[in-house]
Structures are given as structure tokens and as C-alpha cells.
Enzyme design. Structure first.
Site, PDB file in Angstrom:
ATOM      1  N   HIS B  77       0.926  -1.152   0.003  1.00  0.00           N
ATOM      2  CA  HIS B  77       0.024   0.048   0.094  1.00  0.00           C
ATOM      3  C   HIS B  77       0.812   1.372   0.007  1.00  0.00           C
ATOM      4  O   HIS B  77       1.599   1.538   0.978  1.00  0.00           O
ATOM      5  CB  HIS B  77      -0.839   0.149   1.230  1.00  0.00           C
ATOM      6  CG  HIS B  77      -1.795  -1.100   1.471  1.00  0.00           C
ATOM      7  ND1 HIS B  77      -3.082  -1.017   0.462  1.00  0.00           N
ATOM      8  CD2 HIS B  77      -1.681  -2.342   1.922  1.00  0.00           C
ATOM      9  CE1 HIS B  77      -3.715  -2.263   0.795  1.00  0.00           C
ATOM     10  NE2 HIS B  77      -3.041  -3.002   1.285  1.00  0.00           N
ATOM     11  N   HIS B 193      -9.083 -10.550  -1.047  1.00  0.00           N
ATOM     12  CA  HIS B 193      -8.804 -10.495   0.256  1.00  0.00           C
ATOM     13  C   HIS B 193     -10.055 -11.329   0.857  1.00  0.00           C
ATOM     14  O   HIS B 193     -11.169 -10.933   0.928  1.00  0.00           O
ATOM     15  CB  HIS B 193      -8.945  -9.062   0.623  1.00  0.00           C
ATOM     16  CG  HIS B 193      -8.903  -8.719   1.981  1.00  0.00           C
ATOM     17  ND1 HIS B 193      -8.167  -7.624   2.709  1.00  0.00           N
ATOM     18  CD2 HIS B 193      -9.638  -9.185   3.188  1.00  0.00           C
ATOM     19  CE1 HIS B 193      -8.611  -7.471   3.775  1.00  0.00           C
ATOM     20  NE2 HIS B 193      -9.509  -8.503   4.152  1.00  0.00           N
ATOM     21  N   ASP B 319       2.070  -7.063   2.493  1.00  0.00           N
ATOM     22  CA  ASP B 319       0.897  -6.211   2.869  1.00  0.00           C
ATOM     23  C   ASP B 319       1.308  -4.751   3.735  1.00  0.00           C
ATOM     24  O   ASP B 319       0.771  -4.265   4.621  1.00  0.00           O
ATOM     25  CB  ASP B 319       0.023  -6.849   3.809  1.00  0.00           C
ATOM     26  CG  ASP B 319      -1.591  -6.321   3.859  1.00  0.00           C
ATOM     27  OD1 ASP B 319      -1.636  -5.161   3.298  1.00  0.00           O
ATOM     28  OD2 ASP B 319      -2.465  -6.681   4.700  1.00  0.00           O
ATOM     29  N   HIS B 323       0.410   3.752   8.274  1.00  0.00           N
ATOM     30  CA  HIS B 323      -0.719   4.712   8.722  1.00  0.00           C
ATOM     31  C   HIS B 323       0.162   5.629   9.755  1.00  0.00           C
ATOM     32  O   HIS B 323       0.934   5.383  10.751  1.00  0.00           O
ATOM     33  CB  HIS B 323      -1.533   3.881   9.725  1.00  0.00           C
ATOM     34  CG  HIS B 323      -2.670   2.886   9.051  1.00  0.00           C
ATOM     35  ND1 HIS B 323      -3.564   3.394   8.042  1.00  0.00           N
ATOM     36  CD2 HIS B 323      -2.663   1.678   8.765  1.00  0.00           C
ATOM     37  CE1 HIS B 323      -4.227   2.696   7.354  1.00  0.00           C
ATOM     38  NE2 HIS B 323      -3.639   1.278   7.777  1.00  0.00           N
ATOM     39  N   GLY B 338      -3.425  -2.231   9.832  1.00  0.00           N
ATOM     40  CA  GLY B 338      -2.057  -2.277   8.850  1.00  0.00           C
ATOM     41  C   GLY B 338      -0.863  -2.015   9.568  1.00  0.00           C
ATOM     42  O   GLY B 338      -0.736  -1.724  10.550  1.00  0.00           O
TER      43      GLY B 338
END
Lengths: 323, 446
Positions: B77, B193, B319, B323, B338
Site C-alpha cells: 500500500h 482478500h 501487506d 498509517h 495495517g
């Protein structure tokens, strides 16, 4: 005797000795409460804040009354359930509390773990958990113990009655912070705890929980119970997801007038309130002499005074953690 | 050096510096051998037991090190566009390069979601000059809302090879069936997912002994497993192929193992945190341990390790989910899930998995490259054998070096590593991306 912990976040923070200490200190504050001027100077010069992210007038008033009776300065914050919407993080809010110079903060939050996180962010301020999510509500469990000990004669003889006592906790255990605290509290004093709930309202796992048995048959356990502790059922739980209807819940798990006759003489009924009459307890049962619901409320102030004293009382039994 | 964007989104390199990777052991799909590697003009020019340093060449010392094809992360991400305070393509690919990755698959849950040609092209353009190749994954459904199909053919024409609504599973079995059917015709791969929303509910961690004690709403293992089982049934019915993202439970691993033994075209990945951390780490309510799928009990950790060892799981994927710190200071149930992963993945694999380095590299380089179509077989330049003419995408790993993770020292814009303070074995020493040394002696060069 081991020093009282720096914070009261969970009943797991207290050993049997500390629990007994709270009950004994609370005895003296019950006596204070009976005076014409029920106020002592114990916490004069100390500042206590209530920080209730979740509304609870009853618990907040009980804590604030306790602090005021001990002459502490009391601040009341009501930041609402989502401080994020106001642009301030939980951590900022907590750190502000410390910067103001507050000695003890009493936190209630809809999310489990917030008091524990707050304690980790604070260096000089004690945290008292006044209920976090589904996790813990330790002062509720302590006031339940106090009330039961009092009902069984008080003092050492009342305390001795916990050994082997049959305690039945009925209702929504899954979502109950009160139940999680009660189970630890009662078993710490030697009681045996039976849980009664529909399987959907039990926690997904009871691994490691000190419970003696779990059943869906309230009628089977009532005749042997010394204490029946009822939990409030929130109406949304009875709307078809957890139990089909509240009517069905009451039929299987409610302490109806019929079921109350099954109790042995000398058994007591507790409820943390607010009670939902006609659902978990019949109105007339709540009025029986065996029901200790109003004693729980009035003892709540003395027990919370004891907790504040042990956590914040400088140069006395508590307060050893600061420095 | 000049970059241009090729017709499939890849960056095409012209000239580059001359490099000699000296003293290492080359490990790739064809085996391992002691060799120096000469890189010139962006490509491997020679692989020989001893290469003299050409005039002007940069020497990358690799004594005691493994010289391997660059790592490929199937699951990153990058947060850009939309959440640049948490990560950008620049900072995310820098973290990737420090972790040995020369390519990352960028998940489409950006704001806006990567569900249109315009959004995909935007990320491809933003990624020019990044420290690793950014392969864009497209959304399966418009806005990742699970209601109607995104324009997959249009995105495939831009080079998109992997599609997923990651962050959510496609809840409707009927829509998933149409998506698989459509993707089969395009020759692209769908990645799921797996999480049934009706079972996961408001769950913020694994449902079990710890969630019960902590009073945190849980999501049961079955929330993942019912969707794995459902999608395997669809793959079987349609003759489609499919990739399972971040498997986390014993039951999921068993389902994929059986599907493979049936000969179904399924692949699967596991994330390092799922084979190195358990749900007990949430005991302090620190949201740095909140991730989705959630950390599971030890039995599931063991099942993932077994699945990685026996080939049921094809890839280790990070993954990587940055954040910003204030989001991880929220109450556990409100904080976003996350963890950072790019800079710790390889070290965790070496530290936690009892596998030879060549197997770990298969899981982190050529197998994921094949799954997302970035390998030479599919016309890409990632994960291929280190032979003359191959693309200059290489990482040099010291498999015995130890280091201590310091979250504050990571290249990501965020700090949410669950490994802060943990001592790990195995470290990326150099990374070469398209012939350029983007990491030298564990220091980013860009």
C-alpha cells in the site's frame, strides 16, 4: 503487604490482599457517609478528573461524589465519544490532562483498552477505569463484593462467607465489562462462579476464565445459589441477532417472580443497574428484601472513596508509585 | 539516465553506471554458484567467477553475501494518491529498495481507488523515477464497492495484470463469478482478500481466547475460510485462475493445499507478520498490532510455516500498510488496520522460517514475479535468472548479519512497525534497480 498498584485498570491488577484492603478501607468511608457532614480532608489539594467519553451519569456522579467527600478538587470532562471528529487524538486529550497537573483521572470509554493505553501515556497521574468497552469495570465489581460482604454480616465474618460461595451471573456476559470484572473479583475471594446465558451471549472463548460451570438452564442453578447477579440486556441484543426476542430471553433467563421463589432463604440478588424491569428482572423481584440494588448504589460511593484513597492518598497506604 | 514509460507501464532504461558485484554467491532459479556479476547499461553483462573491475566501475562488495534477483512484493500500500501523510510512492519505494525489492504491486485502495484508466495512468506517471518498479493492481469493482465490474480490459491494456478489491473481499458470490469469468478472457489474475463481512462484523482482532478476555470484538477464522472455500468452488466451476492474498488461518491453508492437489490454478501468499506474531500481542491494546486479516494464535502461525515449507503458499507478500502516527493513537477498535513490512520482510523470513535461502528467495522473488506477470516469461524484467542479458534488478543479501529494527529509522513516512526493538537476522546490503545501485551498504541512494 504489597504496595497498591499505580492504576486500577482491571480486577486483574488487584490480588486478594488488595481487594480485602479496599473493602476494609471502604468500611471507614461508609461510616463517614453516615455523618451529618460526610466530608473528610484526605485528598485536599489533590485534583481528580472524570473523563467520560461514554455517557454515564450514575457512575460519574458516584465518582465525583466520592472525590468531593474526600475534599479533592474535581474536574469533569465530557469530550463525547469521538474526540477525533474534533481534530484531537485520544493521546492529545490524555496528555493534556497530565499537563494540567491532575493527580487522578477516571476514564470511561466505549472502546476496550482506552484506560490501559492512557496509563501508558501518563507519567504522574493515576488512571481509574470506570468502564471500558466490553473489557472491565473494576469499581463495580468491588462495590458488588462490598455489598455481598455487608449482606452476609460485614467484617471478617462477612468476608469469610465468600469461600465456596455459589455465585450465579446471568445475562449478556459476552458484551459485559461488569461480568469480566465480577468473575475475577468473586473468585479471588474464594467464590465459585456459574455463568448462565444463551450461547450467543457468552464470549467466543472462555479459555482461562476461572468459572466453575456454564449453563443455559437457570432453573437448575437457582436453588443452590448464594448470590444471583443479573446483567442488563440491551434491547438491540434481543432484536433477532443474539436472541430472537426479549420475550424469549425473559422466559429463559429472566428472574421472574416464579424463579425468585426457587432461591434458598438468605440468598441475595444483585444488579449493576440501570435495571430493565420486566426483562432481566421482574419488577416485584427488584423490590424484594433479597435484592441489594440500592445498597450497591450507596456502597458505590464508599468503595470509590477507598479506591481513590489507596491510589492517591499521599503518605498513606497508597501512592507508592509516584516519584 | 533517462526514463520513459513503456506501453505496459514499465520504465525503460537507457544507459546506466557500470557495476561489479564482487565476492558473492549468486542464487536464482537455476541454482547457486560463486560468481561476480558485471552490470552495464542496465543489464547483466557478465557472470563469472572473477571479474576485473572495468575503468570507472562501481564495486559493490558482496563477500559472504547472496546475490539474488530483486525481490517482488505482491502486496504494497503506497497510499498515493489520497493518503500522502502516511506514505508516498517515493518513500514507499525507497523502503522497498532498502528491503531488497525491485518491484512492488501497488494496491488499488487509494483515494480515488485505482478503478479507471485515468487513476492507473496517474500512478504510473507518479512512479517514474521511483526506487523500485511500481506495478499497479486494479480494482475488481468500481470504487471497490463490490457492486459492478471495473473496466478491467481498459486497465489490462495499460499493463495491469492483477486485480483486487483488497481491504475488502468481493462479497457477492454472483459478482465474483462474473469477475472471474471476465478476467479469464483477458488473461489477467484476480486476487481476493478473503473476508466475509457478515461474519467479520465489527471485529478488530482474531476471535478467540484473547479477544474474549480483552473485550475486543473478534473476527473468526471462518470469516476468511468461507470465502476461500467459496472462491475455490468458483475457480473449479469456471476453470479460472486466482490468487489468494495474505492467508492467515490453518483452515485457509488446508483449503488451498487441497485445491492445488486437485490441480486447480490457485496461488496464495502469506504476510511476514502472520508467521512471526500471534494475537496475544494485542494484550496491551496497542493498535500497532492491529492488522487485517488479524494476528492469529500460534497454531495458525505454525500452519502458515508448514504451508510455506511444502509449497502450498507460493509467495511471501508484505501487506505494507503505512498509517500516520495519530491514526495508531486511536482506541484499538477505531484505529485502522495495517503494519509496515517492506524493510523487515526478508529478515523475518530468514529469522523465522527454517528454510534454505534459495527457498526464501523463491517465495520473495521469482514466484511472486510469476504470479503478477512481471517475470521474463510474461515479458517482464523481474525475478529472472542472473545471466548475461538479464535485467539489472538484483539484491545482495547478507544472510547472517543481525540488526535491530528501529521504527523511527525506517524509510516509510509512517512508524507503525510491530517489530520496533526486535533483533533480526539477515539484511539487505545492496539493491540494484534497472542497473542503478539504489541501495549501497544498507543506505538508500535516492
Amino acid at each position: 503487604m504489597s504496595p497498591f498498584p499505580a492504576h486500577l485498570l482491571s480486577m486483574d491488577d488487584l490480588g486478594t490482599e488488595e481487594i480485602v484492603e479496599v473493602l476494609e478501607v471502604a468500611d471507614s468511608f461508609v461510616e463517614v457517609g453516615r455523618r451529618a457532614n460526610p466530608k473528610v480532608p484526605t485528598l485536599r489539594g489533590r485534583t481528580v478528573a472524570t473523563l467520560f467519553f461514554e455517557d454515564s451519569t450514575r457512575t460519574r456522579m458516584s465518582f465525583e461524589t466520592a472525590a468531593k467527600r474526600m475534599s479533592a478538587d474535581v474536574l469533569s470532562f465530557a469530550p463525547g465519544s469521538s474526540s477525533v471528529k474534533k481534530g484531537e487524538s485520544l493521546r492529545d486529550t490524555i496528555e493534556t490532562i497530565e499537563a494540567i497537573g491532575i493527580d487522578g483521572v477516571i476514564i470511561r470509554h466505549a472502546s476496550s483498552g482506552v484506560p490501559a493505553r492512557a496509563a501508558g501515556w501518563l507519567d504522574h497521574c493515576s488512571v481509574i477505569n470506570a468502564g471500558d468497552g466490553w473489557h472491565q469495570h473494576p469499581t463495580q465489581a468491588l462495590l458488588d463484593l462490598y455489598t455481598v460482604r455487608q449482606a452476609f454480616g460485614g467484617g471478617d465474618s462477612g468476608l469469610a462467607r465468600f469461600e465456596g460461595m455459589q455465585v450465579v451471573i446471568v445475562g449478556d456476559i459476552r458484551h459485559s465489562r461488569v461480568a469480566r470484572s465480577q468473575i475475577t473479583a468473586y473468585t479471588a475471594l474464594g467464590a465459585e462462579v456459574t455463568l448462565v446465558a444463551p450461547t450467543t451471549l457468552l464470549p467466543p472463548s472462555l479459555e482461562g476464565w476461572p468459572v466453575t460451570s456454564v449453563t443455559q438452564h437457570l432453573d437448575d442453578v437457582l436453588p443452590k445459589a448464594d448470590v444471583v447477579s443479573l446483567l442488563r440486556v440491551q434491547s438491540e441484543r434481543g432484536s433477532g441477532e443474539f436472541v430472537p426476542t426479549l420475550r424469549e430471553y425473559t422466559a429463559d433467563y429472566g428472574l421472574t417472580a416464579r424463579r425468585a421463589t426457587m432461591l434458598q432463604p438468605g440468598a441475595f440478588i444483585l444488579h449493576p443497574g440501570p435495571i430493565v424491569r420486566g426483562v432481566e428482572i421482574a419488577s416485584e423481584v427488584a423490590e424484594l428484601p433479597a435484592a441489594l440494588i440500592t445498597d450497591q448504589v450507596s456502597n458505590g460511593v464508599a468503595v470509590r472513596m477507598a479506591v481513590l484513597f489507596l491510589l492517591l492518598g499521599q503518605g498513606t497506604l497508597g501512592g507508592a508509585h509516584r516519584g | 539516465m533517462g526514463h520513459t514509460v513503456g506501453d505496459r507501464g514499465e520504465s525503460v532504461t537507457g544507459a546506466g553506471p557500470t557495476l561489479v558485484i564482487r565476492g558473492g554467491t549468486v542464487v536464482d532459479q537455476s541454482g547457486e554458484r560463486r560468481a561476480d556479476v558485471l552490470i552495464a547499461e542496465g543489464r547483466v553483462a557478465a557472470v563469472e567467477s572473477r571479474i576485473a573491475r572495468p575503468r570507472g566501475a562501481v564495486v559493490l562488495e558482496a563477500d559472504g553475501c547472496v546475490v539474488a534477483p530483486g525481490l517482488v512484493d505482491l502486496h504494497t500500500h503506497l497510499r498515493e494518491p489520497g493518503r500522502e501523510e502516511s506514505e508516498t510512492i517515493e518513500t514507499g519505494t525507497r523502503a522497498a529498495s532498502l528491503g531488497g525489492f525491485t518491484a512492488v504491486v501497488a494496491m488499488p485502495n487509494t483515494e480515488p481507488a485505482l478503478d479507471s484508466a485515468e487513476a492507473v495512468r496517474n500512478v504510473q506517471e507518479l512512479a517514474v523515477g521511483a526506487s523500485a518498479h511500481v506495478a499497479v493492481a486494479g480494482a475488481i469493482t468500481v470504487g471497490r464497492a463490490g457492486e459492478r465490474l471495473a473496466p478491467m480490459s481498459e486497465l489490462a491494456a495499460l499493463g495491469v495484470r492483477l486485480f483486487t478489491d483488497d481491504g475488502a473481499g468481493v462479497q457477492s458470490a454472483g459478482l465474483m463469478r462474473r469477475a472471474l469469468d471476465y478476467a479469464t478472457g483477458l488473461g489477467v489474475t484476480l486476487a481476493q482478500h478473503c473476508e466475509d463481512r457478515t461474519l467479520a462484523g465489527d471485529g478488530a482482532m482474531h476471535e478467540g481466547a484473547w479477544s474474549s478476555r480483552l473485550g475486543i470484538p473478534g473476527m473468526p477464522a471462518a470469516a476468511e475460510e468461507v470465502m476461500v472455500a467459496r472462491d475455490i468452488a468458483l475457480v473449479r466451476a469456471l476453470g479460472a485462475r486466482m490468487h489468494f492474498l495474505h492467508l492467515s488461518t490453518t483452515g485457509s491453508v488446508d483449503l488451498v493445499r487441497r485445491a492445488k492437489s486437485e490441480g486447480l490454478a490457485v496461488t496464495a501468499e502469506a504476510a511476514p507478520h502472520h508467521f512471526s506474531l500471534t494475537d496475544g500481542r494485542t494484550a496491551d491494546y496497542d493498535p500497532v498490532f492491529k492488522v487485517n486479516p488479524p494476528l492469529r494464535p500460534q497454531a495458525d502461525v505454525d500452519a502458515l510455516k508448514a504451508g510455506l515449507a511444502d509449497g502450498t503458499i507460493d509467495a511471501i507478500a508484505t501487506d505494507h500498510a503505512p498509517h500516520a502516527p495519530e491514526l495508531k493513537d486511536l482506541p484499538f477498535d477505531q484505529a485502522p488496520p495495517g503494519m509496515l513490512g517492506l524493510q523487515t520482510a526478508l529478515s523475518l523470513a530468514i529469522s523465522e522460517l527454517d528454510l534454505p535461502v534459495a527457498r526464501i528467495l523463491a517465495l520473495l522473488s521469482w514466484q511472486p514475479a510469476s504470479i503478477c506477470g512481471l517475470d521474463p516469461v510474461h515479458g517482464g524484467d523481474q525475478g529472472g535468472a542472473i545471466v548475461p542479458g538479464a535485467a539489472g534488478n538484483i539484491c545482495v543479501i547478507d544472510p547472517t548479519a543481525t540488526w535491530t529494527v528501529e521504527a523511527s529509522m525506517l524509510a516509510s513516512r509512517s512508524r507503525n512497525s510491530p517489530y520496533d526493538g526486535r533483533k533480526l537476522t539477515g539484511r539487505v546490503r545492496h539493491t540494484v534497480f534497472r542497473g542503478e545501485p539504489v541501495v549501497i551498504d544498507a543506505e538508500a541512494q535516492r
